[in-house]
Scaffold this active site. Structure first.
Site, PDB file in Angstrom:
ATOM      1  N   LYS A  83      -7.467  -4.428   9.567  1.00 25.92           N
ATOM      2  CA  LYS A  83      -6.288  -4.687   8.730  1.00 25.92           C
ATOM      3  C   LYS A  83      -5.336  -5.594   9.510  1.00 25.92           C
ATOM      4  CE  LYS A  83      -3.788  -1.778   5.430  1.00 25.92           C
ATOM      5  NZ  LYS A  83      -3.191  -0.456   5.234  1.00 25.92           N
TER       6      LYS A  83
HETATM    7  O1  G3P Z   1      -1.254   1.600   3.305  1.00 26.73           O
HETATM    8  C1  G3P Z   1      -0.407   0.654   2.738  1.00 26.73           C
HETATM    9  C2  G3P Z   1       0.423   1.158   1.595  1.00 26.73           C
HETATM   10  O2  G3P Z   1      -0.371   1.818   0.654  1.00 26.73           O
HETATM   11  C3  G3P Z   1       1.670   1.882   1.989  1.00 26.73           C
HETATM   12  O3  G3P Z   1       2.282   2.535   0.913  1.00 26.73           O
HETATM   13  O4  G3P Z   1       3.888   4.212   0.062  1.00 26.73           O
HETATM   14  O5  G3P Z   1       4.166   3.319   2.390  1.00 26.73           O
HETATM   15  O6  G3P Z   1       4.670   1.892   0.406  1.00 26.73           O
HETATM   16  P1  G3P Z   1       3.842   2.997   0.952  1.00 26.73           P
END
Ligand code: G3P
Length: 218
Positions: A83
């Protein structure tokens, strides 16, 4: 549509992998910190639990160090997806790794222009963050629509749209209607997908009526 789970909690991953509906896992440095465990150990354990791609994020900001970190991460298991952040250095590292046949997930995508660059850099996945756009008053799902429309115009764009930062089942169904390839879901949202008040009510009624028959299946 593929379902990835967005967590570094191996207990939850094990539980959800047992449903046979999990196609991969995404992690990020915040989720690793939340697990309270060593990054490389957690990624290795997750890779043993699921056959599909497991995204593990670099923490360097320059392409050269990103590639050094990627070399360590990709040794963990065949199903590790590196990533990388959507920066020029991340894109440079992406091009390099993709040319070597390494699976890359370009993350922190917030515009269609950025998604075009991820495809040009040969990423296996691009991760647009819908919830974080909604959080600042923009329309996260509109971005998914734009990216899916653009990618469909070009046969040489092989990058899969991995909808990330999902907050609720509506994000999932809208992403599916738009033809996004993957949704990465927090475990709670994945569980929520199966829930409906009328399912619960209907089941209670069926069981109450069944009791009255005094009959048995086994
Ligand atoms: O893993 C990346 C993403 O899904 C993060 O989500 O909820 O931290 O905005 P969030």
């Amino acid at each position: 549509m593929k379902f990835f789970i967005d967590t570094a909690d191996t207990k939850e991953i094990k539980e959800l992998a047992a449903t046979g509906m999990l196609d991969g896992v995404t992690t990020n440095p915040s989720l690793i910190a939340k697990s309270g465990r060593k990054f490389l150990d957690v990624v290795a354990e997750i890779c043993d639990l699921v056959e599909g791609p497991v995204s593990a994020e670099v923490t360097a900001l320059d392409a050269e160090t990103m590639l050094k970190e990627a070399a360590v991460l990709k040794k963990i298991a065949k199903n590790v997806a590196i990533k990388l952040p959507l920066t020029w250095d991340g894109l440079r590292a992406c091009r390099h790794l993709s040319d070597e046949g390494v699976m890359v997930n370009v993350t922190l995508c917030f515009s269609a222009a950025q998604a075009i660059l991820a495809a040009k850099a040969g990423a296996a996945f691009v991760s647009p963050f819908v919830g974080r756009l909604d959080d600042i008053g923009q329309d996260g799902m509109h971005l998914i629509e734009e990216i899916c429309t653009i990618y469909r115009q070009y046969d040489n764009f092989k990058t899969e749209v991995l909808v990330a930062s999902i907050r609720n089942p509506i994000h999932v169904t809208k992403a599916a209607k738009l033809g996004a390839h993957v949704a990465t879901l927090p475990p709670a949202v994945l569980k929520q997908l199966a829930q409906h008040v009328l399912t619960d009510k209907g089941l209670a009624q069926f069981l109450a009526d069944w009791q009255k028959t005094g009959d048995k299946i086994i």
